[in-house]
Design an enzyme around this catalytic site. Structure first.
Site: not given
Length: 341
Positions: A67-68
């Site tokens: 999710s970065g």
């Protein structure tokens, strides 16, 4: 506490690696970099990047960010706001047409960026990461349009703007909206609008079944032992996760973002406006925020753990990534505590 020196940081990180359940036995690879005001305080790696071939992790290895990647999606969208293609108030419906009828008509780009859209979720973030969670064959998930069958049929959880609820579906939807609004394929849009301006030459969305030789492989423990995560995640990363990067590229990312080289300063400031989440951290538009002004990206998925933060007050960036869902976290905690003094 020992003084903050490169040796002290390395010792703290190495001790954390040895204490980690996924790294003490050599399973998980970890990479970490800390830079303060231009001085590299830590640039190190531990464990293996590829268990099958016994290849050691190095500081230059590429790694998945889970999710970065939402920060890249947010900036691609905001670049379209900057050039007038979109506005924060643009509704999803204006670009969806008849697609995804359960997305409320008043859901806007800003709602989606801030995780306040209420759109129905296609992925259970609380599920066991060892399970095969994708409801369609992962090799079919390449373009944002490929996610339409996954996004369909999920009722809204609440009215748009009502509250914060972390949403993978919302960022997949953002990638679809950005692609439709710009007429440019999503991955090319991120390359042109985010990665190129930031000088992130080692960052992108490689296929998981054709990773370059300098990309670390993610692993998950199943009943059959430690396996790669190739069957667990979309074959190409998308709006909600899956980009690969390096620690050096993340340092470039923070300097480019906060220097106004990706989107104008006024939009960077809007990204960094804190919106409460009901937890210790706040959220902006595509980034996590701490009370002291520190801004960050983080992600966890099958075979992936990633944490990258920048403290503008001290010009300090710190990035840690691991090749299992848990490998990075002991090191990330140790570095945060050491830097806090």
């Amino acid at each position: 506490m020992p003084p903050l020196t490169p040796d002290a940081l390395l010792d703290a990180a190495t001790d954390a690696v040895r204490s980690g359940t996924d790294t003490s036995d050599g399973v998980g690879g970890v990479v970490a970099r800390v830079v303060r005001d231009g001085e590299v305080l830590l640039d190190a790696a531990w464990g293996l990047a590829d268990r099958r071939h016994g290849l050691p992790m190095t500081p230059t290895h590429r790694f998945a960010t889970a999710s970065g990647s939402k920060g890249l999606t947010a900036l691609a969208v905001l670049s379209l706001v900057a050039d007038g293609t979109l506005t924060p108030g643009t509704t999803a419906r204006s670009l969806l047409g008849d697609d995804l009828p359960l997305v409320a008509d008043d859901v806007t780009v800003e709602h989606l960026l801030a995780h306040r859209s209420g759109v129905g979720e296609y992925l259970d973030d609380d599920a066991d990461l060892a399970e095969y969670l994708m409801p369609v064959p992962v090799h079919r998930l390449v373009s944002p349009e490929d996610y339409l069958p996954l996004l369909e049929g999920h009722p809204a959880g609440f009215a748009a703007g009502e509250r914060f609820a972390y949403s993978n579906a919302g960022f997949v939807l953002l990638s679809l909206l950005a692609q439709r609004a710009s007429g440019v394929p999503f991955h090319a849009l991120v390359q042109e609008r985010v990665l190129d301006p930031a000088g992130m030459t080692s960052t992108g969305y490689p296929r998981s079944d054709a990773l370059p030789g300098d990309a670390a492989v993610g692993y998950v423990r199943t009943d059959d032992g430690w396996l790669t995560n190739v069957h667990h995640l979309p074959v190409v990363g998308g709006g909600d996760g899956g980009a690969y990067t390096t620690t050096a590229d993340m340092e470039r990312f923070w300097h480019a973002l906060l220097g106004g080289r990706i989107v104008p300063d006024v939009l960077v400031a809007r990204m960094r406006e804190p919106r409460p989440t009901g937890d210790d951290e706040s959220y902006g538009l595509g980034v996590w925020l701490l009370d002291d002004g520190t801004v960050g990206l983080a992600g966890q998925d099958t075979g992936v753990s990633f944490s990258s933060w920048c403290d503008p007050r001290t010009a300090t960036t710190r990035t840690v990534a691991g090749t299992t869902a848990d490998a990075a976290w002991p090191v990330a905690r140790a570095l945060r505590e050491a830097l806090a003094g």
